[in-house]
Design a protein around this motif. Sequence first.
Motif, PDB file in Angstrom:
ATOM      1  N   ASP A  20      80.223  26.054  68.642  1.00  0.00           N
ATOM      2  CA  ASP A  20      79.741  24.780  69.164  1.00  0.00           C
ATOM      3  C   ASP A  20      79.644  24.881  70.690  1.00  0.00           C
ATOM      4  N   LYS A  21      79.252  23.796  71.322  1.00  0.00           N
ATOM      5  CA  LYS A  21      79.062  23.814  72.780  1.00  0.00           C
ATOM      6  C   LYS A  21      80.342  24.176  73.516  1.00  0.00           C
ATOM      7  N   THR A  22      81.484  23.709  73.024  1.00  0.00           N
ATOM      8  CA  THR A  22      82.756  24.011  73.677  1.00  0.00           C
ATOM      9  C   THR A  22      83.009  25.515  73.705  1.00  0.00           C
ATOM     10  N   GLN A  23      82.799  26.159  72.586  1.00  0.00           N
ATOM     11  CA  GLN A  23      83.031  27.592  72.520  1.00  0.00           C
ATOM     12  C   GLN A  23      82.015  28.348  73.373  1.00  0.00           C
ATOM     13  N   LEU A  24      80.780  27.899  73.400  1.00  0.00           N
ATOM     14  CA  LEU A  24      79.763  28.564  74.209  1.00  0.00           C
ATOM     15  C   LEU A  24      80.056  28.425  75.705  1.00  0.00           C
ATOM     16  N   VAL A  25      80.526  27.246  76.127  1.00  0.00           N
ATOM     17  CA  VAL A  25      80.890  27.064  77.536  1.00  0.00           C
ATOM     18  C   VAL A  25      82.063  27.975  77.888  1.00  0.00           C
ATOM     19  N   THR A  26      83.047  28.047  77.010  1.00  0.00           N
ATOM     20  CA  THR A  26      84.194  28.934  77.243  1.00  0.00           C
ATOM     21  C   THR A  26      83.729  30.386  77.335  1.00  0.00           C
ATOM     22  N   LEU A  27      82.832  30.772  76.456  1.00  0.00           N
ATOM     23  CA  LEU A  27      82.278  32.125  76.468  1.00  0.00           C
ATOM     24  C   LEU A  27      81.594  32.411  77.805  1.00  0.00           C
ATOM     25  N   LEU A  28      80.819  31.441  78.297  1.00  0.00           N
ATOM     26  CA  LEU A  28      80.122  31.646  79.572  1.00  0.00           C
ATOM     27  C   LEU A  28      81.092  31.793  80.737  1.00  0.00           C
ATOM     28  N   PHE A  29      82.149  30.971  80.760  1.00  0.00           N
ATOM     29  CA  PHE A  29      83.147  31.127  81.819  1.00  0.00           C
ATOM     30  C   PHE A  29      83.818  32.499  81.741  1.00  0.00           C
ATOM     31  N   ALA A  30      84.052  32.978  80.534  1.00  0.00           N
ATOM     32  CA  ALA A  30      84.727  34.267  80.349  1.00  0.00           C
ATOM     33  C   ALA A  30      83.853  35.446  80.750  1.00  0.00           C
ATOM     34  N   THR A  31      82.547  35.251  80.867  1.00  0.00           N
ATOM     35  CA  THR A  31      81.677  36.361  81.261  1.00  0.00           C
ATOM     36  C   THR A  31      81.771  36.690  82.751  1.00  0.00           C
ATOM     37  N   ASP A  32      82.302  35.764  83.544  1.00  0.00           N
ATOM     38  CA  ASP A  32      82.447  35.989  84.984  1.00  0.00           C
ATOM     39  C   ASP A  32      83.596  36.961  85.221  1.00  0.00           C
ATOM     40  N   LYS A  33      83.293  38.169  85.711  1.00  0.00           N
ATOM     41  CA  LYS A  33      84.334  39.182  85.875  1.00  0.00           C
ATOM     42  C   LYS A  33      85.318  38.854  86.991  1.00  0.00           C
TER      43      LYS A  33
END
Length: 95
Positions: A20-33
């Motif tokens: 869902d959107k929550t998981q996708l937003v979390t995924l995007l934040f986690a992509t920032d090294k």
Amino acid sequence: MDWKILLTVFGSVFVAEMADKTQLVTLLFATDKDVSKWTVFFGSASALVLTSAIGVIAGSLLAQVINVKMMSIIAGSGFVVIGLWTLYHGIYQVR
């Protein structure tokens, strides 16, 4: 503790939260090294715990004035309306 209820709630929320959107937003934040993955995890987990607490409190308060059957009908109707709205915009508003 009622383990059957615990597992039912866990399974329902787990399935509802997957992709869902929550998981996708979390995924995007986690992509920032440059960002700590633990910070992202604890921020996301804290937000989910808080929203769940709000849901439990709101549900408990609503149950005092609205019966469970009516709450189920309202919630189900809300999901149907949101689904139809999303479907309509997907069909007619795509640019």
